[in-house]
Design an enzyme around this catalytic site. Structure first.
Site, short mmCIF file in Angstrom:
data_model
loop_
_atom_site.label_atom_id
_atom_site.label_comp_id
_atom_site.label_asym_id
_atom_site.label_seq_id
_atom_site.Cartn_x
_atom_site.Cartn_y
_atom_site.Cartn_z
N GLU A 127 9.44 1.04 11.08
CA GLU A 127 10.50 2.05 10.93
C GLU A 127 9.81 3.40 11.07
O GLU A 127 9.04 3.80 10.21
CB GLU A 127 11.17 1.86 9.56
CG GLU A 127 12.55 2.43 9.51
CD GLU A 127 12.55 3.84 9.00
OE1 GLU A 127 12.41 4.75 9.86
OE2 GLU A 127 12.66 4.04 7.79
N CYS B 163 13.22 10.61 7.95
CA CYS B 163 13.04 10.13 9.32
C CYS B 163 14.30 10.31 10.16
O CYS B 163 14.23 10.50 11.36
CB CYS B 163 12.59 8.68 9.31
SG CYS B 163 13.60 7.65 8.24
N SER C 272 4.73 7.31 10.61
CA SER C 272 4.74 8.03 11.88
C SER C 272 4.75 7.07 13.06
O SER C 272 4.22 5.96 12.99
CB SER C 272 3.51 8.93 11.97
OG SER C 272 2.34 8.14 11.94
N THR C 273 5.32 7.52 14.16
CA THR C 273 5.35 6.72 15.38
C THR C 273 3.93 6.47 15.89
O THR C 273 3.61 5.38 16.38
CB THR C 273 6.21 7.43 16.44
OG1 THR C 273 7.57 7.43 15.97
CG2 THR C 273 6.18 6.74 17.79
N GLU D 112 8.85 15.53 16.14
CA GLU D 112 9.28 15.44 14.74
C GLU D 112 8.51 16.48 13.90
O GLU D 112 7.28 16.48 13.87
CB GLU D 112 9.03 14.03 14.21
CG GLU D 112 9.60 13.83 12.83
CD GLU D 112 9.56 12.37 12.39
OE1 GLU D 112 8.47 11.77 12.42
OE2 GLU D 112 10.61 11.85 12.00
N LYS E 76 0.85 -1.20 0.00
CA LYS E 76 0.00 0.00 0.00
C LYS E 76 0.88 1.24 0.00
O LYS E 76 1.46 1.61 1.01
CB LYS E 76 -0.94 0.05 1.20
CG LYS E 76 -2.05 1.06 0.90
CD LYS E 76 -2.67 1.74 2.10
CE LYS E 76 -1.88 2.83 2.73
NZ LYS E 76 -1.72 4.07 1.94
P1 NAI Z 1 1.43 8.23 8.42
O1 NAI Z 1 2.19 7.38 9.37
O2 NAI Z 1 0.00 8.52 8.71
O3 NAI Z 1 1.50 7.56 6.94
C1 NAI Z 1 2.45 6.62 6.50
C2 NAI Z 1 1.75 5.47 5.78
O4 NAI Z 1 0.88 4.82 6.70
C3 NAI Z 1 0.85 5.91 4.62
O5 NAI Z 1 0.89 4.92 3.60
C4 NAI Z 1 -0.53 5.94 5.25
O6 NAI Z 1 -1.58 5.79 4.33
C5 NAI Z 1 -0.45 4.77 6.20
N1 NAI Z 1 -1.38 4.82 7.33
C6 NAI Z 1 -1.84 5.92 7.99
N2 NAI Z 1 -2.70 5.55 8.96
C7 NAI Z 1 -2.78 4.21 8.93
C8 NAI Z 1 -3.50 3.24 9.70
N3 NAI Z 1 -4.31 3.60 10.68
N4 NAI Z 1 -3.32 1.94 9.41
C9 NAI Z 1 -2.50 1.56 8.42
N5 NAI Z 1 -1.81 2.41 7.66
C10 NAI Z 1 -1.93 3.72 7.91
O7 NAI Z 1 2.24 9.57 8.23
P2 NAI Z 1 1.67 10.99 7.66
O8 NAI Z 1 0.34 11.27 8.26
O9 NAI Z 1 1.77 10.96 6.19
O10 NAI Z 1 2.75 11.99 8.24
C11 NAI Z 1 2.67 12.44 9.59
C12 NAI Z 1 4.03 12.49 10.21
O11 NAI Z 1 4.57 11.19 10.28
C13 NAI Z 1 5.06 13.28 9.45
O12 NAI Z 1 4.97 14.65 9.70
C14 NAI Z 1 6.32 12.68 9.98
O13 NAI Z 1 6.61 13.25 11.23
C15 NAI Z 1 5.97 11.23 10.19
N6 NAI Z 1 6.43 10.39 9.06
C16 NAI Z 1 7.56 9.63 9.21
C17 NAI Z 1 8.05 8.91 8.15
C18 NAI Z 1 9.27 8.08 8.28
O14 NAI Z 1 10.00 7.92 7.30
N7 NAI Z 1 9.57 7.49 9.42
C19 NAI Z 1 7.43 8.94 6.83
C20 NAI Z 1 6.19 9.71 6.79
C21 NAI Z 1 5.75 10.41 7.87
#
Ligand code: NAI
Ligand code: MG
Length: 498
Positions: free
Chosen positions: A266, A300, A245-246, A401, A191
């Protein structure tokens, strides 16, 4: 700024189609609901392409296809040599289509074309090539045992893997996930992030062209709580690999308790980048800039807490601010651009909120500190490269973050103070240390609780070097031989001899 290069015609066709379909069981199909969603060009705020929107029913179909491909399908029965060929061909095809993939990535994510072309795309190809090498080099053991038995282990794939990836390195994160999963003989439902689904979909076409059998890889674009959530909950999924996100990582940890599927996470970071006064200062300045402004800070492991030894703090911060101020910001397709737009309106709001929080906490923006609304940029999601001084490590901008081009410069007294402050965070993804004293470098590298330590460099990666978090930055190690442990399980076989 120079004129943007013409788009590859294949890219124009790719984004112009009425809508991009999802990949289930080797076929490109609309979603069960018929719904689509739009992906946006963050440089302009305009719609870029329509994409089929997956939800629980699509995930159900995709998991069924992946299950069939795993349980009785061709992937597990294929000779290792043939699987190697498919992964190597995939790497070749990524390289042959590099310009097209780079332009697609830049349009969808915003990142500069130089980064797409020179970092994301070649690293994705390299990851497939690296894991092709493991297909026939990862095996079990013959174990000494009582002579009336023959005891050995088999290293077997985990099964159906649900892989949920973020938007900051869309193609590269797909490669980090798919390379080891496929090399180990698993099948996958991927996904992509809703902000950036395009290169993953194009990669699906390339894997088909490389000869991947139907059902081995299924790609279901859609939103997190719907498509992602369905994948996480599905009882026939054996493993979830997540980067993001964490907050969502914790939710996945809780949600998967019900089925005890394997999980690797991660997550976020707030990495300390520590500069001692005995460092090569020019190198440290360049490292600090790249450590936090690379990919607009949407990384990250970004070195967002820049600890600078007290005695040179002010002058170091000034030089940094001068460079930050001069970094060319613009549309990603412009080859002169170093800093592009943030990925989405949501991310723009999030980062500008943190700029306000930082100021209200008493920090001072000595560079940037605001959205960039210069001519040609006002409709996009641009934030100026920002340097905050007057930051204490317990402020929100130093603990949370931000995921944007924002660095907090924080003074430290001596080595033990640097380690104490550096470790004072819930996260533990990475850290940097800059010094010419090799003993100090070793001591600090050991003392910082983080999954990656960079000495006199930052943001260095290789497919063979493991990457992952300590503390709330997640668990499991991707890349290198370590990823094989995430995607295989060990079976012990005892044979009675007579
Ligand atoms: P997110 O963690 O919501 O999204 C990342 C992935 O998880 C996307 O594919 C999203 O569709 C999916 N996702 C979201 N909610 C989910 C759920 N309940 N169940 C399963 N999958 C789910 O991150 P978002 O909202 O795009 O960004 C928010 C913050 O997260 C950023 O500002 C940043 O701080 C952090 N982040 C960290 C990343 C990293 O590389 N460790 C990458 C992206 C965001
Ligand atoms: Mg989210």
């Amino acid at each position: 700024m120079a004129a943007a290069p013409a788009l590859n015609p294949a890219v124009q066709d790719f984004v112009r189609a009425p809508f991009r379909k999802m990949l289930i069981d080797g076929k490109w199909v609309a979603s069960a609901s018929g719904k689509t969603f739009e992906t946006v060009n963050p440089a302009t705020g305009g719609a870029l392409a329509s994409v089929a929107e997956g939800d629980a029913e699509d995930v159900e179909r995709a998991v069924r296809a992946a299950r069939r491909a795993f349980d009785d399908g061709p992937w597990s029965r294929m000779s290792p040599g043939d699987r190697v060929k498919i992964l190597l061909r995939t790497a070749d095809l990524i390289e042959q289509n590099a310009l097209e993939l780079a332009q697609l990535e830049t349009l969808d994510n915003g990142k500069s074309i130089n980064e797409s072309l020179n970092v994301d795309i070649p690293s994705a190809a390299g990851t497939f090539r690296y894991y092709a090498g493991w297909v026939d080099k990862s095996y079990g053991q013959t174990i000494p045992s009582d002579p009336s038995f023959f005891n050995f282990t088999l290293r077997e794939p985990v099964g159906v893997c649900g892989q949920i990836i973020p938007w900051n390195f869309p193609l590269l994160m797909a490669a980090w996930k798919l390379g080891p999963a496929l090399a180990c003989g698993n099948t996958v439902v991927l996904k992509p992030a809703e902000q950036t689904p395009l290169t993953a979909l194009r990669l699906g076409e390339l894997l088909q062209e490389a000869g991947l059998p139907d059902g081995v890889l299924n790609i279901v674009p859609g939103y997190g709580p719907t498509a992602g959530g369905a994948l996480v909950k599905h009882p026939a999924v054996d493993k979830i690999a997540f980067t993001g996100s964490t907050e969502v990582g914790k939710e996945i940890h809780r949600e998967t308790a019900g089925t005890l599927k394997r999980v690797s996470l991660e997550l976020g970071g707030k990495s300390p980048n520590i500069v001692f006064a005995d460092a090569d200062v020019e190198a440290a300045v360049q490292g600090a800039l790249m450590g936090v402004f690379f990919n607009q800070g949407q990384v990250c492991c970004a070195g967002t807490r820049l600890f600078v030894e007290q005695k040179m703090h002010d002058e170091f911060a000034d030089v940094l601010a001068k460079h930050a101020h001069e970094m060319p910001q613009g549309h990603g397709l412009d080859p002169a651009t170093k800093v592009g737009p943030l990925v989405s309106k949501e991310q723009l709001d999030r980062v500008t909120d943190y700029l306000a929080i930082g100021k209200s906490e008493g920090a001072k923006a000595i560079a940037g500190g605001e959205r960039n609304t210069a001519a040609g940029l006002a409709d996009g999601y641009f934030v100026k490269p920002t340097v905050f001084t007057g930051v204490r490590n317990d402020m929100r901008i130093a603990q949370e973050e931000i995921f944007g081009p924002v660095v907090s410069v924080i003074p430290f007294k001596d080595e033990s103070d640097a380690v104490l402050q550096g470790n004072n965070t819930f996260y533990g993804l990475a850290a940097g240390v800059w010094t010419k004293d090799v003993n100090k470098a070793h001591r600090v590298a050991r003392a910082i609780r983080a999954g990656t330590l960079w000495v006199n460099c930052y943001n260095v990666f290789g497919a063979s070097a493991p990457f992952g978090g300590y503390k709330q930055s997640g668990y499991g190690r991707e890349l290198g031989s370590y990823s094989l442990d995430l995607y295989t399980q060990i079976k012990t076989v005892w044979m009675k001899l007579s």
